[in-house]
Design a protein around this motif. Structure first.
Motif, PDB file in Angstrom:
ATOM      1  N   LYS A  57      39.415  45.567  35.383  1.00 30.60           N
ATOM      2  CA  LYS A  57      40.739  45.161  34.798  1.00 30.60           C
ATOM      3  C   LYS A  57      40.952  43.749  35.647  1.00 30.60           C
ATOM      4  O   LYS A  57      40.958  43.774  36.963  1.00 30.60           O
ATOM      5  N   VAL A  58      41.639  42.719  34.888  1.00 27.21           N
ATOM      6  CA  VAL A  58      41.949  41.610  35.448  1.00 27.21           C
ATOM      7  C   VAL A  58      43.288  41.078  34.924  1.00 27.21           C
ATOM      8  O   VAL A  58      43.816  41.033  33.722  1.00 27.21           O
ATOM      9  N   ALA A  72      48.831  32.712  31.267  1.00 28.65           N
ATOM     10  CA  ALA A  72      49.239  34.116  31.483  1.00 28.65           C
ATOM     11  C   ALA A  72      48.073  34.823  31.191  1.00 28.65           C
ATOM     12  O   ALA A  72      48.208  34.975  29.731  1.00 28.65           O
ATOM     13  N   LEU A  73      47.562  35.773  31.658  1.00 35.20           N
ATOM     14  CA  LEU A  73      46.745  37.014  31.082  1.00 35.20           C
ATOM     15  C   LEU A  73      47.012  38.117  31.572  1.00 35.20           C
ATOM     16  O   LEU A  73      46.745  38.457  32.841  1.00 35.20           O
ATOM     17  N   ASN A  74      47.572  39.178  30.828  1.00 32.01           N
ATOM     18  CA  ASN A  74      47.791  40.420  31.276  1.00 32.01           C
ATOM     19  C   ASN A  74      48.923  40.260  32.493  1.00 32.01           C
ATOM     20  O   ASN A  74      49.009  41.202  33.366  1.00 32.01           O
ATOM     21  N   ALA A  75      49.631  39.374  32.493  1.00 30.73           N
ATOM     22  CA  ALA A  75      50.438  38.932  33.670  1.00 30.73           C
ATOM     23  C   ALA A  75      51.538  39.717  33.759  1.00 30.73           C
ATOM     24  O   ALA A  75      52.087  39.893  34.922  1.00 30.73           O
ATOM     25  N   ASP A  76      51.963  40.570  32.978  1.00 29.29           N
ATOM     26  CA  ASP A  76      53.076  41.456  33.055  1.00 29.29           C
ATOM     27  C   ASP A  76      52.728  42.990  33.191  1.00 29.29           C
ATOM     28  O   ASP A  76      53.647  43.856  33.259  1.00 29.29           O
ATOM     29  N   VAL A  77      51.308  43.186  33.335  1.00 26.82           N
ATOM     30  CA  VAL A  77      50.900  44.444  33.597  1.00 26.82           C
ATOM     31  C   VAL A  77      50.767  45.119  34.880  1.00 26.82           C
ATOM     32  O   VAL A  77      50.284  44.135  35.876  1.00 26.82           O
ATOM     33  N   PRO A  78      51.548  46.105  35.443  1.00 30.05           N
ATOM     34  CA  PRO A  78      51.485  46.338  36.570  1.00 30.05           C
ATOM     35  C   PRO A  78      50.188  46.712  37.324  1.00 30.05           C
ATOM     36  O   PRO A  78      49.387  47.466  36.482  1.00 30.05           O
ATOM     37  N   MET A  79      49.824  46.299  38.534  1.00 34.19           N
ATOM     38  CA  MET A  79      48.553  46.501  39.148  1.00 34.19           C
ATOM     39  C   MET A  79      48.571  46.819  40.584  1.00 34.19           C
ATOM     40  O   MET A  79      49.590  46.358  41.088  1.00 34.19           O
ATOM     41  N   PRO A  80      47.552  47.439  40.930  1.00 36.08           N
ATOM     42  CA  PRO A  80      47.403  47.771  42.414  1.00 36.08           C
ATOM     43  C   PRO A  80      47.506  46.270  43.246  1.00 36.08           C
ATOM     44  O   PRO A  80      46.616  45.433  42.921  1.00 36.08           O
ATOM     45  N   VAL A 277      45.537  36.083  40.993  1.00 37.54           N
ATOM     46  CA  VAL A 277      44.430  36.773  40.375  1.00 37.54           C
ATOM     47  C   VAL A 277      44.695  38.238  41.104  1.00 37.54           C
ATOM     48  O   VAL A 277      44.396  38.542  41.948  1.00 37.54           O
ATOM     49  N   LEU A 278      44.809  39.224  39.987  1.00 37.48           N
ATOM     50  CA  LEU A 278      44.652  40.772  40.424  1.00 37.48           C
ATOM     51  C   LEU A 278      43.538  41.379  39.614  1.00 37.48           C
ATOM     52  O   LEU A 278      43.130  41.081  38.376  1.00 37.48           O
ATOM     53  N   ASP A 290      30.322  38.415  48.857  1.00 36.88           N
ATOM     54  CA  ASP A 290      29.889  38.266  47.469  1.00 36.88           C
ATOM     55  C   ASP A 290      30.316  39.344  46.447  1.00 36.88           C
ATOM     56  O   ASP A 290      29.824  39.438  45.198  1.00 36.88           O
ATOM     57  N   ASN A 291      31.309  40.366  46.794  1.00 36.31           N
ATOM     58  CA  ASN A 291      31.884  41.253  46.017  1.00 36.31           C
ATOM     59  C   ASN A 291      32.208  40.446  44.624  1.00 36.31           C
ATOM     60  O   ASN A 291      32.902  39.260  44.823  1.00 36.31           O
ATOM     61  N   ALA A 292      32.140  41.214  43.442  1.00 38.46           N
ATOM     62  CA  ALA A 292      32.434  40.364  42.324  1.00 38.46           C
ATOM     63  C   ALA A 292      33.968  40.262  42.108  1.00 38.46           C
ATOM     64  O   ALA A 292      34.410  39.068  41.593  1.00 38.46           O
ATOM     65  N   GLY A 293      34.952  40.854  42.775  1.00 37.70           N
ATOM     66  CA  GLY A 293      36.397  40.585  42.756  1.00 37.70           C
ATOM     67  C   GLY A 293      36.489  39.260  43.552  1.00 37.70           C
ATOM     68  O   GLY A 293      37.557  38.288  43.193  1.00 37.70           O
ATOM     69  N   ASN A 294      35.770  39.003  44.661  1.00 38.58           N
ATOM     70  CA  ASN A 294      35.970  37.647  45.364  1.00 38.58           C
ATOM     71  C   ASN A 294      35.696  36.847  44.941  1.00 38.58           C
ATOM     72  O   ASN A 294      36.398  35.622  44.853  1.00 38.58           O
TER      73      ASN A 294
END
Length: 317
Positions: A57-58, A72-80, A277-278, A290-294
């Motif tokens: 999820k991004v 904004a992309l999913n910018a108002d969705v609560p995320m960890p 970026v979340l 090289d983690n994909a999230g990084n």
């Protein structure tokens, strides 16, 4: 005889100023709702493609802090948040200091029971009984994402106070739930189960960065101090990774097994841009650089930098 109130008694408290700031945000958002300026279409397309290619999820939000252009992309969705939530904790520490509730210069003493694992230096390089000012714990919390330092700061300001202040600022989805590695201290048990240490939205983080860049959080002096803390963040695997070495970034990051997060202000040649970026539920749970999230954070930052730097001599400058 009615006694005239002193100037000090008439001065609004920092919390009152935060409430006023939240109202101003609401009015400004309403006024701009019809025609908000948008980030360049090519940049929006590239950021969307990066998010869609990521296995997880991004959420992404950005705002050019001079022109107001945004994406904004999913910018108002609560995320960890992982450790990104330490940025709002720092805000709460400076707010309480401004109100006289805590003294940032007061000494704190490191005890064995305070030491928790994970990121930072206190647990691994400091001895039990070490004493240092609370402001140093704040600095370690931001620069090295020190988990033990974070818990010392939370001891001083209270776990629930950060969420209360964020809610007063109009950011109810931004909360730290417990001490780090101390789930038993959670003041939001259900959110702890869902999000872990903390939760936020990409839009909330950009709003905080916007206000901090404008030196509007707490007061100018406190904002400047917080900004300088963020300039020292030592995570090189996310936003800074693909940027030219001389680019200034005031930022904070977070990393847990299935999530990588980053939020900060990047000084592009075309002006400052707040970017968040979340990621969560990531397929790649590795812990190397090289983690994909990084890499997603790094590539998004580079796209933003290139897009706004390309117009350095244009009308948007």
């Amino acid at each position: 005889m009615t006694q005239r109130p002193s100037q000090a008694s008439r001065r609004p408290s920092p919390l009152a100023l935060l409430l006023a700031l939240a109202l101003a945000h609401a009015h400004a958002a309403t006024a701009q709702e019809a025609t908000p300026p948008q980030a360049p279409a090519e940049l929006a397309s590239k950021l969307t493609a990066l998010a869609e290619a990521h296995k997880g999820k991004v959420a992404i939000a950005l705002k050019h802090l001079k022109t107001g252009e945004s994406f904004a992309l999913n910018a108002d969705v609560p995320m960890p948040t992982a450790s990104l939530i330490k940025f709002p904790v720092m805000i709460e520490a400076y707010r309480q200091a401004a109100e006289g509730k805590v003294d940032l210069n007061a000494p704190v003493t490191l005890r064995k029971k305070d030491m928790v694992p994970g990121s930072g230096v206190l647990t691994y390089h400091f001895s039990e009984g070490a004493t240092f000012p609370l402001v140093d714990a704040v600095h370690l919390m931001i620069t090295y994402s020190d988990n033990t330092a974070t818990n010392l700061v939370l001891d001083a300001v209270g776990i629930g106070s950060t969420a209360a202040t964020m809610e007063a600022m109009g950011l109810p989805n931004t909360k730290i739930h417990s001490k780090v590695y101390r789930r038993d201290t959670s003041v939001f048990p259900e959110r702890s189960k869902q999000f872990g240490l903390g939760s936020t939205t990409a839009a909330d983080m950009v709003a905080l960065l916007d206000d901090l860049h404008a030196r509007k959080i707490v007061d100018e002096k406190a904002s400047e101090a917080m900004w300088n803390h963020l300039l020292t963040c030592d995570d090189k695997d996310k936003f800074p990774r693909l940027l030219p070495p001389n680019v200034k970034i005031a930022f904070k990051t977070g990393s847990i097994d299935d999530a990588r997060t980053c939020a900060g202000v990047i000084e592009t040649k075309g002006g400052p841009v707040a970017l968040c970026v979340l990621t969560s539920e990531n397929e790649d749970k590795s812990w190397g650089p090289d983690n994909a999230g990084n890499l997603l954070c790094a590539r998004a930052a580079r796209e933003v930098y290139d897009s706004f730097s390309a117009r350095a001599d244009g009308p948007a400058n």
